[in-house]
Structures are given as structure tokens and as C-alpha cells.
Motif scaffolding. Structure first.
Motif, short mmCIF file in Angstrom:
data_model
loop_
_atom_site.label_atom_id
_atom_site.label_comp_id
_atom_site.label_asym_id
_atom_site.label_seq_id
_atom_site.Cartn_x
_atom_site.Cartn_y
_atom_site.Cartn_z
N PRO A 78 0.84 -1.20 0.00
CA PRO A 78 0.00 0.00 0.00
C PRO A 78 0.88 1.26 0.00
N LEU A 79 0.43 2.28 -0.70
CA LEU A 79 1.20 3.52 -0.79
C LEU A 79 1.69 3.99 0.58
N VAL A 80 0.78 3.96 1.55
CA VAL A 80 1.12 4.56 2.85
C VAL A 80 2.20 3.78 3.60
N ASP A 81 2.44 2.54 3.21
CA ASP A 81 3.43 1.72 3.91
C ASP A 81 4.79 1.67 3.22
#
Lengths: 233, 233, 233, 233
Positions: free
Chosen positions: B93-96
Motif C-alpha cells: 500500500p502507498l502509505v506503507d
């Protein structure tokens, strides 16, 4: 005119000509606008005109981007709209390119987009609400000769934007990519008198940025290209 | 079978599964082959099998790439064919995503392609003769969710390749980009018994790399995609 | 050279310049070749040269296409390779186009491709084996001004080919589309002496048609573009 | 809200679900709207609701299209905006398709677009002013299996639209193509309660049709795609 579903926009790369028009149009439609650029000095006229905050931030530096968003958090101004404008380019025959400049083209044009989007989306995801808009160019979809670094950077930004559009749309976050296919009119660049509207008016571009924010989620656009009526394509 | 117009091929990223098949097919068609990879140890079996030279080189490091080509010059082995295979990816995921890993994906997948192509083309241009082949992936043309860094890197490599194809073709240098749209069969990755040929056989891929080298200059391909017969696209 | 997996090729639109080169190369690789064109008279030299059968058939007429394949059945010559070459075009400003000519452009360039492919695939499907190759043009992927009908016809053929490639590949039938992006050298059209190989040599094009037939099913191409080294794209 | 630069819109294929929403939004922004469809009976509710004229016209018939525009001329209602919505499709395995239905798919989806655009542009060109909007579908850019005729028709319409966009933009006529990438909500087709906004709301689509009419000529879009937030792409 329906009210926008968004409240607060951060415009990164706000020294770019397009940013002033976008900022003013957004403010006119009720959005709070915050600007960020490597040099805040360049933003002074715009800050004064629309009465907004401006932050110094090199968008290609992870620590500075993290600090920018932390500062916005502190000010209670985490944006639900982010516009990523920065780009940089070096050009010339392949054999003459300076690797340091090529690396920088890639970092500013694409990697910075990742850094900003990541910080922004971390704040948007819990609310399942937000929009991230990326400014592309002709070079986003066509690799022109003698301009390999810019093609690299702008293709990269587009691939990134497309990937996160697919990932985030079902989570309520609208990601869009704008292919600006032509030169933009500016104080330094005027069009010939006999070729009216042969450069993109930044105010005209801004209308399409606004339109994307107005789209209901049942009919979202992920990519839109814009060019002057007389531009070859 | 017409003789190839090329004499000497350098395969960069030779630890990749595809490289062995390409190397062997090229040798079988009369090309001298040289390998380069970050670790030459990995290349030992291939070096022994086809009796070629191998060089250690991190293709994402400008100095190492420059040294590689200087060494080849010294050995009188400046290649008129270069194949660029390296790729690296981080996903999630982008946020990770870890920014360091994202940067590395971009550097190995795209920036290294620039470094290698620049050195190679400097040697090819005076002779107005040469070929530079880039290995792409499904992610070169479609940004998949949860894989933003690889989309960034592979789109970047494709934009770069397209730009220099336009720049260099009229100078006699054939630049081609291969979209490998599926998984590649390898010692570690076999296909299910009930799904024959559902992974790309590297020997089959190599046939198309060879074909591009066989194309007369009146009918050059700049991009070719390859996928298993049962692959969704 | 590995033997081809195919036995018998039908080339439709065999009056086109490309067809002779494809026919001769296929024969040279062991394929039986049959020609079809609106006028068999035009085919006489080729028929004599390679000693093949030729059938008169207007590929845009359903009954004639059905009869062609019935005749081939009767002769025990149902092809496992079909090449569809016919195209027709009218051009000019939109407002001056003759609707009858526009309709014909669409019918010859695209609808005929459907008629031929349908009959061919009916014979291929039971054996889960065959190849259908379509000849496209620059206009297949870019709609040029003042040439709307050809864009309509060639985009249509490409959309059709892509759809049936997806449908038929998993059934063992290889569908491929060739984007011929430039002028083809012919008796009537020679290139300037100072621009060698600036027109596509039909023999060079034919090599890529053959290559597609040589691809193992684990690495099939559905689309390949070909252009002269000096062609702008 | 800036006033539109256009005065009078003709919507062809007005029986399609999308047309009512477009018609109402256009009327609300000051455009006179005229409807055309094969059967005017279907238009009765809309005609009554917005108080507009409606004409019977099979858009795939050259004579009927010519008569429609002659009638509009007679009524002093030559449109400066035309929306082309008609589409028709037959689907199934290639081998089972009825050639008559395939031909019809091509004629309604693409050839009719030519007929209507030609008549419309003949009236727009002298004033160097007008807009022609085409409704596309997912099949305009991707040929789905088991749906070859629709791919043929929609690719054809897109190629046509792109060609005339290039031809006519520099003459002051804005041509745009909309890729409607998903199902459209209608009286007959509702979305599941647990998947809100998973079908395109025709009112939402209409906003983007209107937006294109609002674009200043220095920043025109020729293609825009729209899909529900949860749609795979």
C-alpha cells in the motif's frame, strides 16, 4: 454551483505558473489554500493576493516533506486536496547528458510526487476522502527525442499516479493526472499576436482542475489532457 | 539464416533469468557475449557454459558503469548490442512504502538504464551502428494497484527508451523495448502441470530479442509485447 | 531453424504489395500458400512464381468469403494461417467526403476482416490451432487529419483483432496485428536515392510476419509495429 | 458561472439513458436543445419535461440524417453543439456472430457518427464555431473478448473522432470523445444497495459534457474518461 466536497488544498510546486491560477480559483470556490515551494520568496505576491499560508519545502526531500505535513497537522490544516506541480528537466543528446541532472529530473518530477502523495494519503485514508492531482506534460505520454530525462520523469509520475488511482479510488480518494499538452502562457512567455490562444491560459487549465474536484464519485476521471486549439497532436 | 549485422553483445543484469537464454541464443548466432551483474558469482554457471567474460557492475552507479565500459574498451570488446535487464521492486500500500526502497526501485529500474545506454551509445554513434534493448514488464504500460514504485520505475524506463529510440534511430542505432507481460519460468518458478506454457519460457522470449536484431533497418520495431497464450490482458 | 507449427496459409488481399513477399517467405519455410484477391488476374505473376492456387474473392462480401472457405474445404486446403491485408481508403476534408466511399472504407478495411476471420476460425477452433494475422497502418493507432475514414476503418480492425486475440489465444489460436508505420516500397513507389531504406521493404516486413508464426505459445505477441529507421513517430 | 459560448444543441440517439441528463443540464445552462432518435415516441416524456423539439431520424441512414439537418435549417435551428450517442451491439463467440448484426453494430456505432458529424460541421465551419461530442465506452479503448463487434464499432468511432478533432480544432470546432468506462444507472439498471455509486449516474456524466463546452479554446480536451470510483480499470 454545487459546493465542493473538499475544504483545504495544498499546492506543491507553487512557484510554477499554473499554481497561481489554481490557487485563486480554488479560493474562489471556498477552499482554504496553502502553498509550498522550495523558495517561499517567489510566492510572496500570491500569498499577499489571496491571503494564504506558504511553506518552504523541497518536495524531493523526504524529511522536508514529512515536516511540511507535520506542520500542517499542527496548524490543523491537513489538506483533503493536494496538487503536485513540481517538475525539472535537463535536455540534450543522450551522450551529452549530465547524470546528476538526469537523476534530479527523475527525483523532482516523479519521486517527489510519491513523497507528497504518501504523506497526504496517510491523512486522507482514515476519512476515506480526498483528492490528489498531478500535473503532467506532453512528455508524460510521448518520449520526445533529445529530451530523454523529462520523458523518464514524466512517464514515471504518470505510472505512479495510475497505480495509486487504481489503489485508492475504491477507498474514496480521487487521483487524477493532467496531461498539459502545450506551452503555458506566462509573464515570460507570450503568444504571437497572430496566434491567439496558442498557449494554454493557466486560468483555463485551472477550470479543469476544479472540474475534477466537482465530479461525483460515480463518474470520476483519472486522466484528462488539455491543449490549445491550434496545437498539433 | 542471414548473418547478424552485430558482433558483440553486453548483457547487463545478467543474473536475471532471462539473461542466460538470451546469452546462449546470441552466442549460437555468432555474437560474442559479455555479462555484467552486481555479483559475478551468480554468473559462474553461465560463464562456464558459454565461455564468456563477466564483469561485476552495479548498473545504478555511474562510476561503476563508466568503469565497465572503459574496461570493455581496454579489452577491445566495446559492444554493438546492449541488453538492459536489471529491475528491482518494492510493493505494498502507498502509505506503507519505504522511501529508500522506492528510490532504489526507480534507480535500478530506470536510472541505470540511462547510465548504461549513455555509455553504450557513446561508442555506437561514431559508427552509426548498434542496438540497445530494454526489458520491460506489464507494469511498463499499466500501473497496477499496490505496486506504485514498480510502475514508476518501469514507466520511466519505457519513456526513456521511447525518447532515445526517436533520437537514435535516424543515426543508425536500433532501440527496442520489450513488454514482458507475464511471469517468467525459472528454476524457482514452475507452472502448474495443468497449465502448460502459462509462464513465459525465457528461451521463447530470447527468440524475439534475436528477431529484433535481425530486422533490416527499413522495418524496425521499437516495442514488442510478449505474453503466454493463456495470460489475461 | 525450427520447423513451423503451421502447414497452410491463406493470404487475403493478395494484390497488396506486401502479399508477394509474405507468400514467398512462407513458401520458403515450408508452408503451402493460397492467394485470394478481388481480381485473380493481378495475381498471375505471383501464382506463376511460387506455383500456388489463387481464388477470386471480394473479402467484404459475406457470401464470397463463405464460398472461398467452402472451396478450400473441398480442396482439402483449409488454412491454419490466415493473413488479412485488404484496405481501402478515401480521404479529404470531412465535409467533402462521399458517404458511399466512407462506407466502403469501413467495409473493406474492417468488416471484411471479420468475415474472413470468422470463417477461418471456425476451421481452426476444433483443432485448437491456427494463426490469424491482420495488417494495420499508422492510422490504426493515430487518427490523422483529413483521413477520417481510414482512421475509422483501421481503428475498427485493430479493435476487432484485439478482442478476438483475447478470446482465442487461450483456445490455441494466435491473433496478431501489425502496425505498418510508413510507406511500403513497391514498383510504383521508390525511395529517394539520398534516403536509403526510408520506405519499408516488403521482404523486411515479411520477416516479422514469419517471426510471429515462429513464436512458442508461452511468448506470443499480439501487436508489433514496424517503421523505417528514419520515420518520424 | 460564465455563459456558454454555444446556443443550440442537437442530441442524437436521444433514447439513450444519458441523453435526458445531458439535455436537462444543457437547457439549465441556457442552451436550446433538440432531440433526435429513431423513434420519437420514446422521447415523449423528455420532450414534455424540457419543452423541446424532437425529430425521428435513423442516424445510420445518410438520407435521413441529411433531412434532419435540412429540417433544422428550415426551422432556423442549426445546432452549434452536437452530441452523438447511438450505439448498438451484438455479442458472442466470434464463430457464432451474425454478419448482418455485426454490420449493423459498425453502422450505428461508427458510420452514423460520420454522417451526423459531416452534416453538423458543414454548418459550423463557415462560422468557425461549434462542438461535436461523441459518446464512447470501455470498448473504445479495449477490445474485450466475446464482444468483437462492439470493439470494432467503438474503436472506429474513436479513430474517426480523433481524426476530425485534429482536422477541425484549428478551425474553431471542438471535437471531444467520452470514454464511459462502466455501466450507467437507469430505470432498468440499479446498483446493489451495498455498492453505492458503482454505476455511473447520468447526471454526473452530463457534468463533464458540460465542462467540455465550458473549456476556453486555449485548453481543450479531446478525450476524457469517466468511471465509478469502485470500477476496475
Amino acid at each position: 454551483m454545487a459546493e465542493l466536497a473538499y475544504k483545504s488544498a495544498l499546492i506543491v510546486g507553487a512557484g510554477q505558473g499554473l499554481s497561481g491560477s489554481v490557487a485563486k480559483l480554488f479560493v474562489g470556490h471556498g477552499l482554504k489554500v496553502t502553498l509550498a515551494a522550495r523558495s517561499v520568496d517567489d510566492l510572496a505576491p500570491l500569498v499577499e493576493e489571496i491571503g494564504c499560508d506558504a511553506f518552504a519545502c523541497d518536495a524531493s526531500d523526504a524529511a522536508q516533506v514529512a515536516k511540511l505535513f507535520a506542520d500542517l497537522d499542527g496548524a490543523g490544516a491537513a489538506p483533503d486536496v493536494v496538487v503536485y506541480n513540481p517538475s525539472y528537466r535537463t535536455r540534450g543528446p543522450l551522450v551529452d547528458l549530465d547524470p546528476v541532472e538526469v537523476q534530479r529530473t527523475l527525483t523532482v518530477s516523479a519521486f517527489g510526487g510519491f513523497l507528497v502523495a504518501q504523506q497526504a494519503v496517510r491523512r486522507m485514508l482514515p476519512k476515506r476522502h480526498g483528492a490528489v492531482l498531478f500535473t503532467g506534460a506532453s512528455a508524460s505520454v510521448k518520449g520526445y527525442p533529445l529530451s530523454a530525462p523529462f520523458a523518464m520523469g514524466k512517464f514515471a509520475l504518470r505510472g505512479f499516479a495510475q497505480s495509486i488511482a487504481r489503489e485508492l479510488a475504491p477507498q474514496g480518494i480521487h487521483v487524477a493526472h493532467f496531461v498539459i499538452d502545450g506551452g503555458i502562457r506566462s509573464a515570460r512567455r507570450a503568444e504571437p499576436a497572430d496566434k491567439p490562444d496558442s498557449l494554454l491560459d493557466p486560468d483555463a487549465i485551472a477550470l479543469s482542475y476544479l472540474h475534477v474536484l466537482q465530479q461525483p464519485r460515480s463518474a470520476w476521471t483519472w486522466e484528462i489532457e488539455l491543449r490549445p486549439w491550434v496545437e498539433k497532436f
